[in-house]
Design a protein around this motif. Sequence first.
Motif, short mmCIF file in Angstrom:
data_model
loop_
_atom_site.label_atom_id
_atom_site.label_comp_id
_atom_site.label_asym_id
_atom_site.label_seq_id
_atom_site.Cartn_x
_atom_site.Cartn_y
_atom_site.Cartn_z
N TRP A 8 0.69 -1.13 -0.08
CA TRP A 8 0.11 -0.01 -0.23
C TRP A 8 0.71 1.30 -0.04
O TRP A 8 0.41 2.27 0.45
CB TRP A 8 -1.07 0.02 1.17
CG TRP A 8 -2.12 -0.98 1.02
CD1 TRP A 8 -1.91 -2.09 0.55
CD2 TRP A 8 -3.57 -0.43 1.43
NE1 TRP A 8 -3.44 -2.59 0.45
CE2 TRP A 8 -4.29 -1.50 0.71
CE3 TRP A 8 -4.11 0.82 1.56
CZ2 TRP A 8 -5.61 -1.51 0.84
CZ3 TRP A 8 -5.48 1.00 1.79
CH2 TRP A 8 -6.36 -0.34 1.16
N ASN A 9 2.25 1.28 -0.60
CA ASN A 9 2.95 2.52 -0.60
C ASN A 9 2.82 3.06 -1.97
O ASN A 9 3.44 4.14 -2.11
CB ASN A 9 4.40 1.98 -0.46
CG ASN A 9 4.93 0.89 -1.21
OD1 ASN A 9 4.13 0.44 -2.14
ND2 ASN A 9 5.97 0.75 -1.34
N ILE A 10 2.14 2.65 -2.63
CA ILE A 10 1.94 3.36 -4.00
C ILE A 10 0.35 3.70 -4.14
O ILE A 10 -0.42 2.89 -4.06
CB ILE A 10 2.13 2.51 -5.26
CG1 ILE A 10 3.82 2.07 -5.04
CG2 ILE A 10 1.96 3.14 -6.61
CD1 ILE A 10 4.14 0.90 -6.06
N PRO A 11 0.07 4.99 -4.68
CA PRO A 11 -1.29 5.28 -4.51
C PRO A 11 -2.31 4.52 -5.53
O PRO A 11 -3.37 4.25 -5.21
CB PRO A 11 -1.18 6.75 -5.29
CG PRO A 11 0.05 7.29 -4.74
CD PRO A 11 0.87 5.99 -4.72
N GLY A 12 -1.61 3.83 -6.72
CA GLY A 12 -2.44 2.99 -7.38
C GLY A 12 -2.95 1.78 -6.58
O GLY A 12 -4.08 1.16 -6.83
#
Length: 70
Positions: free
Chosen positions: A39-43
């Motif tokens: 969950w570290n990338i907005p996508g």
Amino acid sequence: MVRGFGRRNMGRRGIGLFGIIYLAVGVLVAGTHGYLVAWNIPGNILEGLVAIVLWPLVALFGVDFHALIA
């Protein structure tokens, strides 16, 4: 006769038991299909949230949000 005496307020508050169960199943389905990994990338955050809310599409029809959102 007094109106409303002894009656509970029928106003809605929160999501209720059905909503809690629906979201819990959504988290379970999203977790087993790999949407709650990184969950570290907005996508990825968007994919995870969409998979939780629309879990019937993922579980029953095999929709892959990895390909649709990325």
